[in-house]
Design an enzyme around this catalytic site. Structure first.
Site, PDB file in Angstrom:
ATOM      1  N   TYR A  50       0.912  -1.134  -0.059  1.00 35.70           N
ATOM      2  CA  TYR A  50      -0.096  -0.060   0.030  1.00 35.70           C
ATOM      3  C   TYR A  50       0.919   1.311   0.022  1.00 35.70           C
ATOM      4  CZ  TYR A  50      -4.058  -2.920   1.085  1.00 35.70           C
ATOM      5  OH  TYR A  50      -5.073  -3.793   1.004  1.00 35.70           O
ATOM      6  N   PHE A 210     -21.703   2.145  -5.587  1.00 37.01           N
ATOM      7  CA  PHE A 210     -21.441   3.609  -5.744  1.00 37.01           C
ATOM      8  C   PHE A 210     -20.452   3.886  -6.649  1.00 37.01           C
ATOM      9  CE2 PHE A 210     -22.803   2.836  -1.450  1.00 37.01           C
ATOM     10  CZ  PHE A 210     -23.886   3.839  -1.189  1.00 37.01           C
TER      11      PHE A 210
END
Length: 291
Positions: A50, A210
């Site tokens: 990450y 979404f």
């Protein structure tokens, strides 16, 4: 083996906290850690990759400044993925699960996270070259030295988990699972978690709802919208309630860096979705009646 209840039911996913997303300052990340813990979200999900291999260090610095005690939180991290970036001049994206590399990666994560151990180490994605003997050798060493408490996997199929379990115990599996991406309910992955009492974790638990405007998400919206009145809940809470109803006892890894949405996610754990509503949403996702 650790108890699954040792972890918070909602897990804070940190992938977007750093350079891959919000680019939190140290002070902002410190505040987010405190907010999560005070709310009751005490488990934090990381991966070495990450932020181009930089998120863990940023979190570690923020955690050290937070005043939160190590015993108040649970840290999950992942290893194995290699790609070309400034700190890793790899020629091709690949996976490395040699015993030497797993141990090196964990020790790097511990240094960056400023901790003596991680609660759960996940092998990030399956490799066609994974050798269960190599993995088991690393796990024995890391457990003996107290550097990890448990080994798990991410994105592994039941057969890939079974391969590893010829040599070592697999505590949990973190997989993509949402209303819009629910294949793990039908390919044996969640069945394996139930049958073997593994911790099932869901990344991207809200799925594409979404993010995308498709015939699938439009169908779901038509069914979901009136349910917000019935349950007095938001759409994102109902999407979480849908996966939480599964008997695998799924732990959603919620990737939002928005405080109000984190709070709403935790509140979703109290929603008991009615059986037929659950199947109405599944039907909307699939675009057809269940067989």
């Amino acid at each position: 083996m650790e108890n699954k209840e040792y972890y918070s039911k909602i897990i804070a996913g940190t992938m977007t906290w750093g350079s891959w997303g919000k680019q939190f300052s140290k002070a902002e990340m410190t505040e987010m850690i405190r907010y999560c813990v005070n709310l009751g979200i005490t488990t934090f999900d990381h991966a070495d990759i990450y932020g181009d291999y930089n998120n863990e260090a940023a979190f570690g610095n923020a955690f050290a400044a937070s005043g939160v005690k190590r015993e108040e939180v649970q840290l999950i991290t992942k290893c194995g993925i290699q790609f070309d970036t400034k700190d890793r001049p790899n020629r091709v994206k690949h996976y490395n699960y040699s015993a030497e590399y797993i141990i090196w990666s964990v020790e790097r994560s511990l240094k960056n996270l400023k901790t003596d151990f991680v609660d759960l180490l996940l092998l990030h994605r399956p490799s066609p070259l994974i050798n269960p003997n190599e993995v088991a050798e690393a796990v024995r060493s890391l457990k003996k030295s107290g550097k990890i408490l448990e080994l798990g996997v991410s994105n592994f199929s039941p057969s890939q988990v079974a391969l590893l379990e010829t040599e070592t115990t697999v505590f949990g599996n973190q997989v993509e699972f949402s209303l819009t991406a629910n294949e793990v309910m039908f390919d044996g992955t969640l069945d394996d978690c139930i049958a073997n009492k593994r911790m099932a974790m869901s990344w991207s638990p809200l799925g594409a709802y979404f993010r995308e405007n498709t015939s699938q998400t439009q169908r779901i919206h038509r069914v979901l919208e009136p349910m917000t009145e019935t349950y007095q809940a938001t759409e994102d809470q109902l999407l979480l309630a849908w996966i939480l109803k599964h008997p695998a006892g799924v732990f959603p890894v919620v990737g939002t860096a928005n405080k109000s949405r984190l709070k709403a996610a935790l509140e979703a754990t109290t929603i008991e979705m009615e059986l037929e509503d659950w199947f109405l949403l599944l039907e909307a996702s699939k675009g057809q009646e269940v067989p």
